[in-house]
Structures are given as structure tokens and as C-alpha cells.
Scaffold this motif. Structure first.
Motif, PDB file in Angstrom:
ATOM      1  N   PHE A 164      20.239-100.576 -28.466  1.00 34.83           N
ATOM      2  CA  PHE A 164      20.304-101.327 -27.451  1.00 34.83           C
ATOM      3  C   PHE A 164      19.832-100.841 -26.338  1.00 34.83           C
ATOM      4  CE2 PHE A 164      23.531 -99.075 -24.710  1.00 34.83           C
ATOM      5  CZ  PHE A 164      23.783 -98.029 -25.591  1.00 34.83           C
ATOM      6  N   ARG A 165      19.644-101.402 -25.027  1.00 33.82           N
ATOM      7  CA  ARG A 165      19.359-100.752 -23.786  1.00 33.82           C
ATOM      8  C   ARG A 165      20.408-101.473 -22.667  1.00 33.82           C
ATOM      9  NH1 ARG A 165      13.253-102.933 -22.745  1.00 33.82           N
ATOM     10  NH2 ARG A 165      13.589-105.111 -22.751  1.00 33.82           N
ATOM     11  N   MET A 166      20.568-100.973 -21.663  1.00 32.77           N
ATOM     12  CA  MET A 166      21.497-101.421 -20.679  1.00 32.77           C
ATOM     13  C   MET A 166      20.780-102.376 -19.750  1.00 32.77           C
ATOM     14  SD  MET A 166      24.732 -98.904 -20.296  1.00 32.77           S
ATOM     15  CE  MET A 166      25.656 -99.849 -19.256  1.00 32.77           C
ATOM     16  N   HIS A 167      19.417-101.842 -19.299  1.00 32.05           N
ATOM     17  CA  HIS A 167      18.729-102.423 -18.170  1.00 32.05           C
ATOM     18  C   HIS A 167      17.222-102.735 -18.794  1.00 32.05           C
ATOM     19  CE1 HIS A 167      22.130-101.533 -15.467  1.00 32.05           C
ATOM     20  NE2 HIS A 167      22.081-100.264 -16.017  1.00 32.05           N
ATOM     21  N   CYS A 171      27.911 -99.672 -25.800  1.00 35.59           N
ATOM     22  CA  CYS A 171      27.671 -98.879 -24.634  1.00 35.59           C
ATOM     23  C   CYS A 171      28.788 -97.624 -24.529  1.00 35.59           C
ATOM     24  CB  CYS A 171      27.925 -99.539 -23.260  1.00 35.59           C
ATOM     25  SG  CYS A 171      26.453-100.810 -23.288  1.00 35.59           S
ATOM     26  N   ASP A 202      28.572 -99.595 -15.976  1.00 34.09           N
ATOM     27  CA  ASP A 202      27.541 -98.785 -15.406  1.00 34.09           C
ATOM     28  C   ASP A 202      27.987 -97.286 -15.065  1.00 34.09           C
ATOM     29  OD1 ASP A 202      25.525-100.650 -15.644  1.00 34.09           O
ATOM     30  OD2 ASP A 202      25.810-101.428 -13.572  1.00 34.09           O
ATOM     31  N   LYS A 239      29.026-105.592 -26.789  1.00 35.01           N
ATOM     32  CA  LYS A 239      28.281-104.740 -25.954  1.00 35.01           C
ATOM     33  C   LYS A 239      29.138-103.591 -25.242  1.00 35.01           C
ATOM     34  CE  LYS A 239      25.261-108.565 -24.029  1.00 35.01           C
ATOM     35  NZ  LYS A 239      24.800-109.483 -23.113  1.00 35.01           N
ATOM     36  N   SER A 240      30.253-103.866 -24.695  1.00 36.68           N
ATOM     37  CA  SER A 240      31.167-102.666 -24.034  1.00 36.68           C
ATOM     38  C   SER A 240      31.369-101.739 -25.295  1.00 36.68           C
ATOM     39  CB  SER A 240      32.326-103.456 -23.718  1.00 36.68           C
ATOM     40  OG  SER A 240      32.243-104.406 -22.926  1.00 36.68           O
ATOM     41  N   GLU A 242      22.812-108.072 -18.547  1.00 31.39           N
ATOM     42  CA  GLU A 242      21.293-107.283 -18.665  1.00 31.39           C
ATOM     43  C   GLU A 242      21.398-106.532 -20.203  1.00 31.39           C
ATOM     44  OE1 GLU A 242      20.227-105.164 -15.345  1.00 31.39           O
ATOM     45  OE2 GLU A 242      20.104-106.847 -13.902  1.00 31.39           O
ATOM     46  N   ILE A 243      22.583-106.124 -20.677  1.00 32.32           N
ATOM     47  CA  ILE A 243      22.522-105.344 -21.808  1.00 32.32           C
ATOM     48  C   ILE A 243      21.913-106.236 -22.963  1.00 32.32           C
ATOM     49  CG2 ILE A 243      23.936-104.338 -23.805  1.00 32.32           C
ATOM     50  CD1 ILE A 243      26.008-103.906 -21.343  1.00 32.32           C
ATOM     51  N   GLU A 244      20.879-105.732 -23.853  1.00 34.89           N
ATOM     52  CA  GLU A 244      20.396-106.214 -24.764  1.00 34.89           C
ATOM     53  C   GLU A 244      20.510-105.309 -25.997  1.00 34.89           C
ATOM     54  OE1 GLU A 244      16.092-106.526 -24.108  1.00 34.89           O
ATOM     55  OE2 GLU A 244      16.408-107.300 -22.084  1.00 34.89           O
ATOM     56  N   ARG A 285      23.311 -94.734 -28.792  1.00 37.01           N
ATOM     57  CA  ARG A 285      24.068 -94.192 -27.774  1.00 37.01           C
ATOM     58  C   ARG A 285      23.990 -92.609 -27.722  1.00 37.01           C
ATOM     59  NH1 ARG A 285      29.660 -96.372 -28.901  1.00 37.01           N
ATOM     60  NH2 ARG A 285      30.841 -94.308 -28.976  1.00 37.01           N
TER      61      ARG A 285
END
Ligand SMILES: Cc1cc2nc3c(=O)[nH]c(=O)nc-3n(C[C@H](O)[C@H](O)[C@H](O)COP(=O)(O)O)c2cc1C
Length: 413
Positions: free
Chosen positions: A400-403, A346, A313, A342-343, A67-69, A411
Motif C-alpha cells: 500500500f501507500r498512504m500518499h 496502516c 497520519d 485501510k486503517s 489517498e490510501i491505495e 508496513r
């Protein structure tokens, strides 16, 4: 010499190096899993792939990453991409290591050795499981710079085994110790239960058929012997037959890693101490108060608790509470270089992957883990280039966004 020496034309088919050929056969984790499934007995593949209960947690891990973009950025020169990071005073080539996987010899004999060697060559950490099939002394002898050691509690031995393993890790030259927290009880994994998984494995109609139809795996087992819990051999009285060692592990290695044990290990082990498996903020705070040097936020790859959240999450809450004082690492379904990026974006300082490395070993033997590490590296570089990032230590500018429900942003500090 031209940059394309050894290539015959343009495109992924042009190069004929071993790495290029492997990449064409197995361009991603998916095809390695498929090849592993074909090559090893069903009970071994189920042990590798499966999880607890309905395996919801495994899907949750994957979904959270999917789901991460990341909004791409273009225009800057990204020809010099830097993927190296410093962790616990040591430089690694990637912000990625291999998660501990016990009984990996069931999936592919001597997997611990193959993975350890590949990790050393790729200059990434490999966490040897306490219930590995090759002992810590042997693994450190082939991978002296990148081996970490994971330990479970062994309460029924009055922790004698744990403290002795801490001392052995010190003597062998282990770089960091990892205490696993998320296994207070054995859990029901439906696939293993159905398969009647036992070590040493028992001949039933079903297992004999599965072994007979996996000739390469069977040949490897004939050469290397049945998997055994190599680290436990010194603790068994008398002759340490595979059966006796397995019985010992079955009887003695049951129970939680407690705060008291962490304190005692901390007093004994002077190098970096990492806890693996905590997801609750208060647990993390308590761990840091006890002098732990780092956390691997993890749900054990969905193998222990089907309701556990994906590590990614809970990352932001942990970061908000703990700040940047200790490295916060994560694992769970990190299957590509894009997942690594991605990690990092985030907020994870470092990530670990388990199944992809073991599946690669089952699919390709000793060439597998090196191929997997090379894929992570090239995919990470590719993903960084598309994100306009040239240094993996400096990803805060990424948008980015996580959802889907969230707006895009950078960040939180
Ligand atoms: C076959 C297998 C064995 C595992 N054994 C251990 C172990 O001995 N100790 C431990 O802390 N975690 C163990 N784990 C969990 C991994 O260290 C890691 O948390 C998880 O596999 C990460 O998810 P991934 O496989 O999707 O990358 C094991 C995982 C697998 C797949």
C-alpha cells in the motif's frame, strides 16, 4: 438447503430479507446522512455533522483515508474470511467499535440505547459518552458484554463526579474506561453557535419551525422526553429537572483531563484504561508510563481543533516510538469497511466510528445501527477479498501507500 434459499434470482435485488431491503434503500453512509438530514431538525443535524472552525479537520480526516491505495492481490483462496479480533482479553467480531457521542438523544431520542443494543448483537464495543442521555446502569443492563464508558474531567467538582462515575462503571460491569484528553476548552462550532444550540432546547421561531417540519423526530421526543444528561442526575441537589442537570454540566464540566487525574483514575480502575485524543508522540509515551492500556488516536472527529492532523497520519510515528506493546486505535471519518481495512493495514489495531452510527439511527431508528454494523462487516469482507487477505489480524503482507508521493511498500516493522 441451497445457499441461495430465500433469493429470487441473481443480483442485489434478488434477496428479500429485511437486511437486503435496507441495503437497497441505504447502500452506504451517504444516503443515511441524507435521510437523517431530511428526518431531523436542522439544529440537530448540524450538531451531528458539524465541526470546529472552518471544518478543515473534518475534510483532512476524509482526505487522508481517500489517498490510501492498496495494491490488490489475487489467486489465493479467500472464501474463509476472518474479521474477528481480540482486544483487552475479549473477542470482538470486527476491529471496529462505536465512538462516544454525547447528547446523541438530540439527534435521535434513545439513540444510546439503540446503538448499545446493536453493538451487543454485532459483538462490537460501544463507548458510552459521559454526557449520554441514557445512564450507564441502563445501558449496561441491555448491553452487558460490549459497553465501555467514556469520561471527561469534571474539575469543578474536585473530581468527585469522575471518581464516582469510575465506581459506577465498575458496578455496572463496564468493560473498559476511556478518558478523553482533547477537550481542555470548549470550542466554537460555527453551526451550533449560529443555531444558538441549547439543552433543553429553547423555543424560537427557527427551532419551532424546524421541529414542526420533522414530525417523526418530534413524536419520538414527545415519547422519550427532551434529552438530558442522565449520568449527572445523582449529582444535582434537590429535584433533578432537565434544566438543573444541564446547568450543572454547563458549570462543572469545564477543564482539561490532566496527568494527575489520569494517575488517580489508574489507581482506582483495575480494568483496561484507554486515553482518547492524544496525537503527540511524547504525550503517548507519558500515557504509557502512567500505566494506560491503550490509546485512541483521534481529533474528536474535527470538532475541537481545526489544525489537528488526521489520526491515520500520525499513526506510524506513534507506532515507531511505542512498538506493539499497547493497542493503538484510531477514529475520524471511518465510513466504510474499506476505511477499516485501510486503517488496519496502516497500523491501527482497532478503529472507532461515530457519526455513521448516529446518522443511521436518525435515518432508521432502532434498525439503523444494526444496518450500519452489517454494512461495515460486508464491506470489510469484500475489501479483504480484493486485497488477498483472509485474516484481519494478519494484514502485514499488504502492499500500500498512504500518499501519491510515496512509493508502494509494506508496513514498516
Ligand atoms: C455528535 C457527536 C458527539 C460527540 N461526543 C463526544 C463525547 O461525548 N466524548 C468524546 O470523547 N467524543 C465525542 N465525540 C467524538 C467521537 O467520539 C469521535 O472521536 C468522532 O466522532 C470520530 O469521528 P467520526 O464521527 O467521523 O467517526 C462526539 C462526536 C460527535 C459526532
Amino acid at each position: 438447503m441451497s445457499a441461495n434459499a430465500g433469493s429470487a434470482g441473481w443480483g442485489v435485488g434478488a434477496s428479500n430479507t429485511t437486511e437486503a431491503r435496507l441495503l437497497r434503500r441505504h447502500p452506504g453512509v451517504g444516503s443515511l446522512m441524507t435521510a437523517a438530514k431530511r428526518r431531523i431538525p436542522g439544529f440537530a443535524f448540524d450538531y451531528l455533522e458539524g465541526g470546529v472552525g472552518d471544518e478543515l479537520c473534518i475534510s483532512r480526516n476524509r482526505r487522508a483515508l481517500d489517498e490510501i491505495e492498496i495494491v490488490p492481490r489475487y489467486g489465493d483462496d479467500v472464501s474463509q474470511i476472518q474479521t474477528a479480533v481480540r482486544l483487552f482479553g475479549q473477542d470482538y467480531d470486527l476491529p471496529l467499535g462505536v465512538a462516544p457521542m454525547g447528547l446523541s438523544g438530540l439527534v435521535w431520542p434513545d439513540a444510546d440505547l439503540f446503538i448499545a443494543k446493536a453493538a451487543e448483537e454485532a459483538n462490537i464495543p460501544f463507548i458510552l459518552s459521559m454526557v449520554s442521555n441514557v445512564d450507564v446502569e441502563t445501558v449496561c443492563s441491555v448491553a452487558p458484554n460490549t459497553t465501555w464508558q467514556q469520561l471527561y474531567a469534571v474539575p469543578q467538582s474536585d473530581y468527585r463526579v469522575v471518581f464516582d462515575m469510575v465506581d459506577r462503571a465498575e458496578r455496572a460491569g463496564v468493560r473498559a474506561l476511556v478518558l478523553t484528553m482533547d477537550t481542555p476548552m470548549r470550542q466554537k462550532r460555527l453551526r451550533d453557535t449560529r443555531n444558538g444550540l441549547t439543552v433543553p432546547f429553547r423555543a424560537t421561531m427557527r427551532t419551532v419551525y424546524q421541529v414542526a417540519t420533522s414530525p417523526r423526530w418530534a413524536l419520538q421526543v414527545l415519547r422519550s422526553g427532551q434529552p438530558r444528561f442522565a449520568n449527572f442526575v445523582p449529582y444535582v441537589e434537590g429535584e433533578a429537572t432537565p434544566n438543573k442537570v444541564a446547568n450543572y454540566v454547563n458549570e462543572y464540566m469545564v477543564g482539561p483531563t490532566t496527568w494527575d487525574l489520569i494517575e488517580r483514575v489508574r489507581a482506582r480502575w483495575k480494568k483496561p484504561l484507554v486515553l482518547k485524543g492524544h496525537q503527540h508522540v511524547e504525550d503517548a509515551v507519558r500515557a504509557i508510563e502512567l500505566g494506560v492500556d491503550g490509546l485512541i488516536v483521534s481529533n474528536h472527529g474535527g470538532r475541537q481543533f481545526d489544525a489537528a492532523p488526521a489520526a491515520i497520519d500520525v499513526l506510524q510515528d506513534l507506532r515507531d516510538r511505542l512498538g506493539h506493546g499497547v493497542p493503538i486505535m484510531i477514529d475520524g471519518s471511518i465510513c466504510s469497511g474499506l476505511d477499516v481495512l485501510k486503517s488496519r493495514i496502516c497500523g491501527a489495531d482497532f478503529v472507532f466510528a461515530g457519526r455513521p452510527f448516529l446518522a443511521a439511527t436518525a435515518a432508521l431508528g432502532k434498525h439503523g445501527p444494526a444496518h450500519m454494523a452489517a454494512m461495515y462487516r460486508s464491506e470489510l469482507r469484500g475489501a479483504m477479498g480484493q486485497s488477498g487477505l483472509s485474516d484481519i489480524s494478519n494484514v502485514e503482507s499488504a502492499t500500500f501507500r498512504m500518499h501519491r508521493a510515496q512509493p508502494f511498500g509494506n508496513r514498516r516493522a
